[in-house]
Design a protein around this motif. Structure first.
Motif, PDB file in Angstrom:
ATOM      1  N   UNK A 391       0.825  -1.205   0.000  1.00 13.82           N
ATOM      2  CA  UNK A 391       0.000   0.000   0.000  1.00 13.82           C
ATOM      3  C   UNK A 391       0.863   1.262   0.000  1.00 13.82           C
ATOM      4  N   UNK A 392       1.987   1.232   0.744  1.00 13.68           N
ATOM      5  CA  UNK A 392       2.871   2.397   0.784  1.00 13.68           C
ATOM      6  C   UNK A 392       3.708   2.499  -0.490  1.00 13.68           C
ATOM      7  N   UNK A 393       4.056   1.363  -1.083  1.00 14.26           N
ATOM      8  CA  UNK A 393       4.707   1.413  -2.404  1.00 14.26           C
ATOM      9  C   UNK A 393       3.798   2.109  -3.408  1.00 14.26           C
ATOM     10  N   UNK A 394       2.535   1.729  -3.375  1.00 10.53           N
ATOM     11  CA  UNK A 394       1.569   2.337  -4.299  1.00 10.53           C
ATOM     12  C   UNK A 394       1.383   3.820  -4.020  1.00 10.53           C
ATOM     13  N   UNK A 395       1.423   4.191  -2.756  1.00 10.37           N
ATOM     14  CA  UNK A 395       1.240   5.586  -2.356  1.00 10.37           C
ATOM     15  C   UNK A 395       2.327   6.483  -2.947  1.00 10.37           C
ATOM     16  N   UNK A 396       3.526   5.915  -3.159  1.00  6.76           N
ATOM     17  CA  UNK A 396       4.676   6.702  -3.611  1.00  6.76           C
ATOM     18  C   UNK A 396       5.055   6.422  -5.060  1.00  6.76           C
ATOM     19  N   UNK A 397       4.141   5.854  -5.854  1.00  7.91           N
ATOM     20  CA  UNK A 397       4.506   5.538  -7.235  1.00  7.91           C
ATOM     21  C   UNK A 397       3.837   6.473  -8.228  1.00  7.91           C
ATOM     22  N   UNK A 398       4.163   6.306  -9.505  1.00  4.79           N
ATOM     23  CA  UNK A 398       3.691   7.222 -10.553  1.00  4.79           C
ATOM     24  C   UNK A 398       2.198   7.083 -10.835  1.00  4.79           C
ATOM     25  N   UNK A 399       1.606   5.941 -10.487  1.00  6.66           N
ATOM     26  CA  UNK A 399       0.170   5.764 -10.718  1.00  6.66           C
ATOM     27  C   UNK A 399      -0.631   6.647  -9.765  1.00  6.66           C
ATOM     28  N   UNK A 400      -0.243   6.614  -8.481  1.00  3.88           N
ATOM     29  CA  UNK A 400      -0.907   7.482  -7.499  1.00  3.88           C
ATOM     30  C   UNK A 400      -0.624   8.950  -7.807  1.00  3.88           C
ATOM     31  N   UNK A 401       0.592   9.236  -8.264  1.00  6.77           N
ATOM     32  CA  UNK A 401       0.969  10.612  -8.611  1.00  6.77           C
ATOM     33  C   UNK A 401       0.091  11.126  -9.754  1.00  6.77           C
ATOM     34  N   UNK A 402      -0.103  10.300 -10.760  1.00  4.30           N
ATOM     35  CA  UNK A 402      -0.940  10.688 -11.900  1.00  4.30           C
ATOM     36  C   UNK A 402      -2.365  10.990 -11.450  1.00  4.30           C
ATOM     37  N   UNK A 403      -2.864  10.213 -10.509  1.00  5.06           N
ATOM     38  CA  UNK A 403      -4.224  10.436 -10.020  1.00  5.06           C
ATOM     39  C   UNK A 403      -4.341  11.787  -9.320  1.00  5.06           C
ATOM     40  N   UNK A 404      -3.316  12.157  -8.527  1.00  5.84           N
ATOM     41  CA  UNK A 404      -3.332  13.454  -7.844  1.00  5.84           C
ATOM     42  C   UNK A 404      -3.418  14.583  -8.861  1.00  5.84           C
ATOM     43  N   UNK A 405      -2.627  14.497  -9.926  1.00  5.95           N
ATOM     44  CA  UNK A 405      -2.610  15.564 -10.933  1.00  5.95           C
ATOM     45  C   UNK A 405      -3.867  15.543 -11.795  1.00  5.95           C
ATOM     46  N   UNK A 406      -4.312  14.352 -12.179  1.00  5.27           N
ATOM     47  CA  UNK A 406      -5.483  14.257 -13.064  1.00  5.27           C
ATOM     48  C   UNK A 406      -6.787  14.635 -12.373  1.00  5.27           C
ATOM     49  N   UNK A 407      -6.842  14.453 -11.070  1.00  3.08           N
ATOM     50  CA  UNK A 407      -8.089  14.720 -10.346  1.00  3.08           C
ATOM     51  C   UNK A 407      -7.972  15.994  -9.502  1.00  3.08           C
ATOM     52  N   UNK A 408      -7.132  15.958  -8.476  1.00  8.00           N
ATOM     53  CA  UNK A 408      -7.090  17.060  -7.506  1.00  8.00           C
ATOM     54  C   UNK A 408      -6.514  18.348  -8.102  1.00  8.00           C
ATOM     55  N   UNK A 409      -5.398  18.231  -8.811  1.00  6.10           N
ATOM     56  CA  UNK A 409      -4.773  19.424  -9.379  1.00  6.10           C
ATOM     57  C   UNK A 409      -5.664  20.039 -10.457  1.00  6.10           C
TER      58      UNK A 409
END
Length: 417
Positions: A391-409
Motif C-alpha cells: 500500500x505504501x509502495x503504491x502511495x509513492x509511485x507514478x500511478x498514485x501521482x498521476x491520479x493526484x494531478x489528473x483529479x485534484x490538481x
C-alpha cells in the motif's frame, strides 16, 4: 497536461532534496505528462526523455557584483554580516540576482504554453517561488511545492530559530500561500502544520509524497558493507538535531545482552556526520559499528536493498511533520524499518500506529527491545523478515501521482479559471 517545472536543482549529488525533486520529475514523466524543466543547478544536467534547460546565473548585473563584494568582505574580515543585509533588504544580493534570472527564464518559456507551472526548491531557499511572485499574470497556473516548514521560526522544536530577517521571510511565505493557485506538500502533517501558521493553505492544497526512485542498474556494494548479516543501516546526513546517542546505546546494550550476535550484527552510519563527529569518532574502530562519510546516491540505494533493517532517525521532539526523502526507497527495499522518532510523525502516520518497531528517539530501552525483536525474527524466520507494505509502495509511485494531478490538481485549476 503540459507542466513547466521550475526546479532549483536537479543535481542528485548536491542534496537529499534534489534527489527527491528528480524522483518526482521522473515519475511525472513516467505518468505520461508533457514536461519541460527549467533548472538552476549551475551546470548542464539532462534527465532521460525530458526537455531540461539550465538557467544561467547573471554575472553582469549590479546585484552579482554586490553579492561578490559581500562574499569577499566576509571572507577577509571573518565577520558575517549577510544577516544584517537581509534584515534591511529581505534577502541576500545573491538570492535576488538568482531570482531575477529565474523569473526571466520563466517569461522566456511561455511559448511552451503550460497548463501548470510547478515550482520546486530545496533547503530554505524557495528561489523559484520568489521568481513566480514577480509574475502575477501566471499565478492562476502556479502550483508551489512547500517541502519543509518556512521560515525557520515556524519549524517544530528543536529545529526552530529566529532569523534577523524573520519578518520579511514570514511575509514572503504569506505571499506564496496567498498568490499560488495550488499548494503542494510531501506530507499531510506538514500541510496541517503550515496551515496553522498560514490559513490560506486551507482548501487549496494537495499531498504529493516523495517518489520511489530506482535506478536501472544497481551499483556494486562498497567494501565496508558485509552481506548476509543483521545489518542496521542509517543512510543519509545526520543533522545536528538527530542525536544518534540513544540508538548507539541501545545497540551496544543489545550486543551485551546477546553476545552471540556480535559475530553477525552491525550498525551502519553512512553519510555526512560532521555534526556528531565527536560522538561517532569514538566508535570508528568498534567491530560492530561502521561509520562512513558521503557515498554516491546509487550506491546508497544498493546498500538500502541489502541491509537487513533500514533506520529512520528523527529528532527528540513533540512532532515530526517531515517525510524523509529516503522513505519511498526504504519502502521499496521491503526491509523492516526501525523508526526512532516522535509519537506524532508523518512516517509513523503512514506506517500506522500499530507498527511494532517504533520508539521515541530518547528511549534506549524501547529501541533495544525493538532491535532484539527484529534480530529474533531475522535469525529464526528469515522468510518473514519483510516489510510487506504494498500500500505504501503504491502511495509513492507514478500511478498514485498521476491520479493526484489528473483529479485534484485539475479540479483546483478549474476552480481558479
Amino acid at each position: 497536461m503540459k507542466i513547466l517545472i521550475i526546479s532549483e536543482s536537479i543535481n542528485v549529488e548536491d542534496s537529499s532534496a534534489s534527489k527527491g525533486r528528480v524522483a518526482l520529475i521522473n515519475n511525472l514523466n513516467k505518468a505520461g505528462f508533457d514536461l519541460k524543466v527549467l533548472h538552476y543547478s549551475h551546470k548542464e544536467i539532462k534527465l532521460p526523455n525530458i526537455d531540461c534547460q539550465l538557467i544561467k546565473e547573471n554575472k553582469f548585473s549590479i546585484l552579482f557584483l554586490l553579492s561578490r563584494a559581500v562574499r569577499i568582505s566576509q571572507r577577509i574580515s571573518k565577520i558575517y554580516f549577510n544577516e544584517k543585509l537581509e534584515k534591511i533588504f529581505g534577502f541576500s544580493f545573491t538570492h535576488t540576482n538568482d531570482t531575477n534570472a529565474i523569473a526571466k527564464a520563466i517569461k522566456r518559456n511561455q511559448d511552451y504554453k503550460p497548463d501548470l507551472i510547478f515550482t520546486l526548491s530545496k533547503g530554505g531557499s524557495f528561489r523559484p517561488h520568489r521568481a513566480m511572485l514577480k509574475l502575477p499574470e501566471l499565478h492562476s497556473k502556479w502550483m508551489a511545492y512547500i517541502h519543509d516548514p518556512y521560515p525557520f521560526h515556524v519549524y517544530p522544536r528543536p529545529y526552530n530559530f529566529v532569523q534577523e530577517s524573520y519578518k520579511s521571510k514570514e511575509e514572503f511565505m504569506q505571499l506564496i500561500t496567498q498568490k499560488a493557485n495550488i499548494l503542494s506538500f510531501p506530507s499531510l502533517l506538514l500541510k496541517e502544520w503550515m496551515q496553522s501558521y498560514f490559513p490560506d493553505v486551507t482548501n487549496k492544497s494537495v499531498i504529493i509524497p516523495h517518489q520511489i526512485k530506482v535506478d536501472g542498474e544497481l551499483q556494486p556494494l562498497p567494501d565496508f558493507f558485509q552481506v548476509n548479516q543483521f545489518s542496521l543501516l542509517h543512510a543519509g546526513n545526520l543533522l545536528k538535531q538527530r542525536n544518534p546517542a540513544f540508538l548507539i546505546d541501545a545497540f551496544l546494550n543489545f550486543l551485551e545482552k546477546n553476545p552471540y550476535a556480535k559475530t553477525e550484527a552491525k550498525l551502519y552510519f553512512v553519510g555526512n556526520y560532521n555534526e556528531h563527529s565527536a560522538l561517532l569518532d569514538k566508535y570508528k574502530n568498534h567491530p560492530n559499528i561502521i561509520i562512513h562519510g558521503y557515498v554516491e546516491y546509487k550506491i546508497i540505494q544498493t546498500i538500502e536493498n541489502e541491509a537487513a533493517v533500514n533506520i529512520v532517525l528523527e529528532a527528540i521532539s513533540e512532532i515530526s511533520p517531515f517525510l524523509p526523502g529516503k522513505f519511498p526507497n526504504c519502502i521499496k527495499s521491503n526491509k523492516p524499518m526501525l523508526l526512532v522518532g516522535p509519537y506524532y510523525s508523518e512516517v509513523r502516520r503512514l506506517l500506522g500506529k500499530e507498527y511494532p518497531y517504533w520508539s521515541e528517539a530518547n528511549d534506549s530501552l524501547a529501541i533495544q527491545k525493538n532491535i532484539e525483536e527484529l534480530y529474533t525474527i531475522w535469525k529464526n524466520n528469515p522468510n518473514e523478515f519483510k516489510l510487506n507494505r504494498k500500500d505504501l509502495e503504491n502511495y509513492c509511485d507514478e500511478i498514485a501521482l498521476k491520479k493526484v494531478f489528473d483529479v485534484e490538481v485539475k479540479e483546483l485549476l478549474a476552480i481558479k479559471k
